[in-house]
Motif scaffolding. Structure first.
Motif, PDB file in Angstrom:
ATOM      1  N   PHE A  44      10.456  -7.868  12.660  1.00 33.11           N
ATOM      2  CA  PHE A  44      10.388  -7.280  11.328  1.00 33.11           C
ATOM      3  C   PHE A  44       9.694  -8.223  10.350  1.00 33.11           C
ATOM      4  O   PHE A  44       8.861  -7.811   9.540  1.00 33.11           O
ATOM      5  N   GLU A  45      10.016  -9.510  10.449  1.00 28.96           N
ATOM      6  CA  GLU A  45       9.401 -10.503   9.566  1.00 28.96           C
ATOM      7  C   GLU A  45       7.888 -10.544   9.769  1.00 28.96           C
ATOM      8  O   GLU A  45       7.122 -10.548   8.798  1.00 28.96           O
ATOM      9  N   GLY A  46       7.467 -10.585  11.025  1.00 22.04           N
ATOM     10  CA  GLY A  46       6.041 -10.656  11.301  1.00 22.04           C
ATOM     11  C   GLY A  46       5.280  -9.461  10.767  1.00 22.04           C
ATOM     12  O   GLY A  46       4.168  -9.596  10.239  1.00 22.04           O
ATOM     13  N   VAL A  47       5.889  -8.285  10.876  1.00 20.53           N
ATOM     14  CA  VAL A  47       5.228  -7.063  10.401  1.00 20.53           C
ATOM     15  C   VAL A  47       5.097  -7.071   8.887  1.00 20.53           C
ATOM     16  O   VAL A  47       4.024  -6.856   8.327  1.00 20.53           O
ATOM     17  N   VAL A  48       6.220  -7.327   8.205  1.00 16.40           N
ATOM     18  CA  VAL A  48       6.209  -7.208   6.751  1.00 16.40           C
ATOM     19  C   VAL A  48       5.489  -8.375   6.093  1.00 16.40           C
ATOM     20  O   VAL A  48       4.910  -8.221   5.014  1.00 16.40           O
ATOM     21  N   MET A  49       5.469  -9.549   6.726  1.00 18.65           N
ATOM     22  CA  MET A  49       4.726 -10.668   6.154  1.00 18.65           C
ATOM     23  C   MET A  49       3.245 -10.338   6.033  1.00 18.65           C
ATOM     24  O   MET A  49       2.543 -10.887   5.179  1.00 18.65           O
ATOM     25  N   GLY A  50       2.780  -9.425   6.892  1.00 18.47           N
ATOM     26  CA  GLY A  50       1.396  -8.982   6.777  1.00 18.47           C
ATOM     27  C   GLY A  50       1.116  -8.279   5.468  1.00 18.47           C
ATOM     28  O   GLY A  50      -0.033  -8.253   4.988  1.00 18.47           O
ATOM     29  N   GLU A  51       2.158  -7.710   4.863  1.00 17.58           N
ATOM     30  CA  GLU A  51       1.984  -7.053   3.569  1.00 17.58           C
ATOM     31  C   GLU A  51       1.716  -8.050   2.449  1.00 17.58           C
ATOM     32  O   GLU A  51       1.254  -7.662   1.374  1.00 17.58           O
ATOM     33  N   LEU A  52       2.026  -9.295   2.685  1.00 15.80           N
ATOM     34  CA  LEU A  52       1.881 -10.303   1.642  1.00 15.80           C
ATOM     35  C   LEU A  52       0.488 -10.918   1.617  1.00 15.80           C
ATOM     36  O   LEU A  52       0.232 -11.823   0.821  1.00 15.80           O
ATOM     37  N   ASP A  53      -0.402 -10.462   2.473  1.00  9.27           N
ATOM     38  CA  ASP A  53      -1.813 -10.865   2.435  1.00  9.27           C
ATOM     39  C   ASP A  53      -2.643  -9.586   2.467  1.00  9.27           C
ATOM     40  O   ASP A  53      -2.803  -8.962   3.516  1.00  9.27           O
ATOM     41  N   LEU A  54      -3.140  -9.189   1.318  1.00  7.80           N
ATOM     42  CA  LEU A  54      -3.820  -7.898   1.212  1.00  7.80           C
ATOM     43  C   LEU A  54      -5.169  -7.883   1.929  1.00  7.80           C
ATOM     44  O   LEU A  54      -5.727  -6.808   2.150  1.00  7.80           O
ATOM     45  N   ARG A  55      -5.682  -9.051   2.299  1.00  2.12           N
ATOM     46  CA  ARG A  55      -6.892  -9.049   3.130  1.00  2.12           C
ATOM     47  C   ARG A  55      -6.605  -8.444   4.502  1.00  2.12           C
ATOM     48  O   ARG A  55      -7.440  -7.732   5.071  1.00  2.12           O
ATOM     49  N   LEU A  56      -5.408  -8.745   5.024  1.00  5.40           N
ATOM     50  CA  LEU A  56      -5.019  -8.171   6.309  1.00  5.40           C
ATOM     51  C   LEU A  56      -4.832  -6.673   6.193  1.00  5.40           C
ATOM     52  O   LEU A  56      -5.178  -5.908   7.099  1.00  5.40           O
ATOM     53  N   GLU A  57      -4.265  -6.231   5.082  1.00  5.55           N
ATOM     54  CA  GLU A  57      -4.094  -4.794   4.876  1.00  5.55           C
ATOM     55  C   GLU A  57      -5.445  -4.100   4.787  1.00  5.55           C
ATOM     56  O   GLU A  57      -5.631  -2.999   5.315  1.00  5.55           O
ATOM     57  N   SER A  58      -6.410  -4.723   4.094  1.00  3.68           N
ATOM     58  CA  SER A  58      -7.751  -4.137   3.991  1.00  3.68           C
ATOM     59  C   SER A  58      -8.396  -4.015   5.362  1.00  3.68           C
ATOM     60  O   SER A  58      -9.022  -2.990   5.681  1.00  3.68           O
ATOM     61  N   ALA A  59      -8.247  -5.043   6.188  1.00  3.27           N
ATOM     62  CA  ALA A  59      -8.819  -5.000   7.533  1.00  3.27           C
ATOM     63  C   ALA A  59      -8.153  -3.920   8.370  1.00  3.27           C
ATOM     64  O   ALA A  59      -8.819  -3.196   9.125  1.00  3.27           O
ATOM     65  N   ALA A  60      -6.830  -3.801   8.243  1.00  2.00           N
ATOM     66  CA  ALA A  60      -6.112  -2.767   8.995  1.00  2.00           C
ATOM     67  C   ALA A  60      -6.562  -1.380   8.571  1.00  2.00           C
ATOM     68  O   ALA A  60      -6.756  -0.486   9.403  1.00  2.00           O
ATOM     69  N   ALA A  61      -6.734  -1.181   7.266  1.00  5.17           N
ATOM     70  CA  ALA A  61      -7.179   0.113   6.764  1.00  5.17           C
ATOM     71  C   ALA A  61      -8.570   0.452   7.276  1.00  5.17           C
ATOM     72  O   ALA A  61      -8.868   1.608   7.621  1.00  5.17           O
ATOM     73  N   SER A  62      -9.431  -0.543   7.349  1.00  3.09           N
ATOM     74  CA  SER A  62     -10.793  -0.328   7.840  1.00  3.09           C
ATOM     75  C   SER A  62     -10.792   0.077   9.313  1.00  3.09           C
ATOM     76  O   SER A  62     -11.505   1.003   9.727  1.00  3.09           O
ATOM     77  N   GLU A  63      -9.982  -0.613  10.116  1.00  2.14           N
ATOM     78  CA  GLU A  63      -9.884  -0.263  11.540  1.00  2.14           C
ATOM     79  C   GLU A  63      -9.275   1.128  11.725  1.00  2.14           C
ATOM     80  O   GLU A  63      -9.733   1.924  12.552  1.00  2.14           O
ATOM     81  N   PHE A  64      -8.253   1.429  10.950  1.00  5.84           N
ATOM     82  CA  PHE A  64      -7.599   2.733  11.017  1.00  5.84           C
ATOM     83  C   PHE A  64      -8.585   3.846  10.660  1.00  5.84           C
ATOM     84  O   PHE A  64      -8.613   4.899  11.307  1.00  5.84           O
TER      85      PHE A  64
END
Length: 509
Positions: free
Chosen positions: A197-217
């Motif tokens: 759970f920590e590993g998943v949600v910690m990704g929310e604390l770096d919006l660059r990772l979220e942007s990359a995930a959104a692009s792949e999705f």
């Protein structure tokens, strides 16, 4: 891990539930037994230690929002499960999705300017007050100065990293206490669950990772009918700020507005479930936070997803196992479902597969021939837990996020259409995946992938084969003798194998 701090945090949690008036509501929603209610009363003298929270919120949301981001995430999940917590509490908890108290626009502009290296006024011709505030970030509606396009600007809450770490530390402490006091709980690996759970949600604390995930999705789902994603604006995004196209639509959780706009809620309920299954099985990459606050319906009926902080990934082997299990339940082939569990190593090999199949039948049979309103998913999951515990099945950490998201999506679909049968809707998606991934074509494709990998080792095969032959055929005392015959044989064998692998890889599509 700070023991005294974590003990204090847990006491404060109970005290906050008591002080905000949420304790009774939570116990009633859980249908808590008498011993648990008696234990809860022990917190009453310490209620003054708890947080007051926002008095304008209902007690459960008030308590969870006061306790911090991790608790808020938990409340967001429960808000999609009226069958577990009841309709009244589910409605109350929905306020946690996007109606939390915002931080000031001045703080948001300061964060944007610091991240993008320019004053906000140079980047945006318009920048609104917060339009949505969630547990980790809030969103502003803005207009780009260069193009005039309307966008959404997501900004992390100030100090969110420190607050989140405090909650996670307390969760780890709780997990260790549970494992110590209840040896039976160790099969569920509570500490591993918190780590995941920590590993998943910690990704929310770096919006660059979220942007990359959104692009792949977006790349994966570009051809999906009835589904849209807003475009990421990379030039205006960074670690603490993310800018993307504005999503116009009706919130998926507002049934009255959906009806007024003429949308078919039955169709939407089926679409949201089938899209999730398609993304999870076909792509192995799925939106893992699909509650109503992250979904809208466009004017043309398309579902729009946003907020990509929590994305799930499962490898191809696990997807096939999961699909076979689902397909077995759909076909009511409980023997095959049991066999898959054993083949995948999910259940210890010394257990009885036939007995396990009968136990699975007791789980699956009640759901067939009934609509969703006649099924208590809470009781069903509780019984499934008892079955897996009896057979020694350990928690699969790689499936935690998938299972949790499945529960959330099923809850969203049911909120749109209480009579939806999850298995009937899931069947065509799972069947299509089975045909493409477990039939003869899948075998040929797997062989092709294997040969392509092996062909890359072609230049190294002579040496690898030679080393293997030497280890098997040469006694330690005689390794100093001439090795030319073995080397020659190994070289020829390696060349033949390498050439064959390359040729086959080229011939396969």
């Amino acid at each position: 891990m700070r023991g005294p701090h974590n003990i204090w945090r847990l006491i404060q949690t109970g005290a906050t539930l008591e002080r905000t008036g949420a304790m009774k509501a939570v116990l009633d929603a859980m249908d808590a037994p008498a011993p648990l209610r008696i234990a809860a009363r022990l917190v009453w003298p310490f209620r003054w230690l708890g947080e007051k929270g926002d008095p304008s919120m209902p007690p459960p949301s008030r308590a969870l929002s006061a306790l911090g981001p991790a608790y808020i995430k938990f409340g967001q999940i429960l808000s999609t499960r009226p069958d577990v917590v009841g309709d009244a509490m589910a409605q109350e908890l929905r306020i946690l999705q996007d109606k939390l108290p915002p931080f000031s626009i001045a703080e948001a502009k300061k964060a944007v300017a610091a991240e993008l290296g320019r004053p906000v006024e140079d980047i945006f011709s318009e920048f609104s007050e917060p339009v949505a505030a969630a547990s980790i970030a809030q969103v502003h509606k803005a207009r780009l100065s260069e193009t005039g396009e309307v966008v959404a600007v997501k900004v992390l809450r100030p100090g969110i990293e420190r607050r989140f770490r405090r909650d996670i530390d307390a969760f780890y402490f709780s997990a260790s206490v549970i494992e110590f006091l209840s040896p039976a709980s160790r099969r569920l690996r509570p500490t591993d669950v918190i780590e995941h759970f920590e590993g998943v949600v910690m990704g929310e604390l770096d919006l660059r990772l979220e942007s990359a995930a959104a692009s792949e999705f977006a790349a994966n789902t570009a051809g999906d009918e009835g589904f849209q994603l807003p475009e990421i604006k990379w030039n205006y995004s960074g670690r603490r700020v993310m800018t993307l196209g504005w999503a116009d639509g009706v919130p998926l959780g507002d049934n009255d507005a959906l009806d007024a706009a003429g949308h078919d809620r039955v169709l939407l309920s089926e679409r949201v479930l089938q899209l999730f299954l398609s993304h999870a099985l076909r792509d192995g990459f799925f939106h893992a936070d699909m509650h109503q606050g992250n979904l809208k319906v466009a004017a043309n009926g398309d579902i729009i997803a946003y907020d990509f902080g929590i994305m799930g990934h499962i490898d191809e082997y696990t997807r096939r196992v999961y699909a076979e299990i689902l397909y077995g339940f759909i076909r009511r082939d409980y023997q095959r479902v049991a066999e898959v569990h054993f083949e995948a190593g999910y259940v210890p090999a010394d257990r009885d597969v036939d007995e396990f199949a009968r136990a699975l039948r007791a789980v699956g049979e009640p759901i067939f021939g009934m609509d969703a309103s006649g099924i208590s998913m809470g009781k069903l999951l509780a019984y499934l837990f008892e079955v897996t515990e009896r057979f020694g099945m350990e928690t699969r950490t790689e499936l935690i996020l998938l299972q949790r998201t499945m529960v959330v999506v099923e809850g969203v679909a049911r909120s749109l259409n209480p009579h939806m049968n999850i298995w009937t809707v899931a069947k065509p998606v799972v069947e299509d995946y089975i045909k493409k991934s477990i039939g003869p074509r899948a075998v040929a494709s797997d062989l092709g992938k294997t040969l392509r990998v092996l062909s890359r080792f072609g230049p190294r095969l002579p040496g690898l084969v030679e080393a293997a032959l030497i280890r098997q055929a040469t006694p330690p005392a005689s390794r100093s003798r001439s090795l030319w015959p073995g080397r020659l044989a190994a070289l020829l064998l390696g060349l033949l194998l390498g050439a064959g692998f390359v040729l086959l890889a080229e011939l396969l599509p």
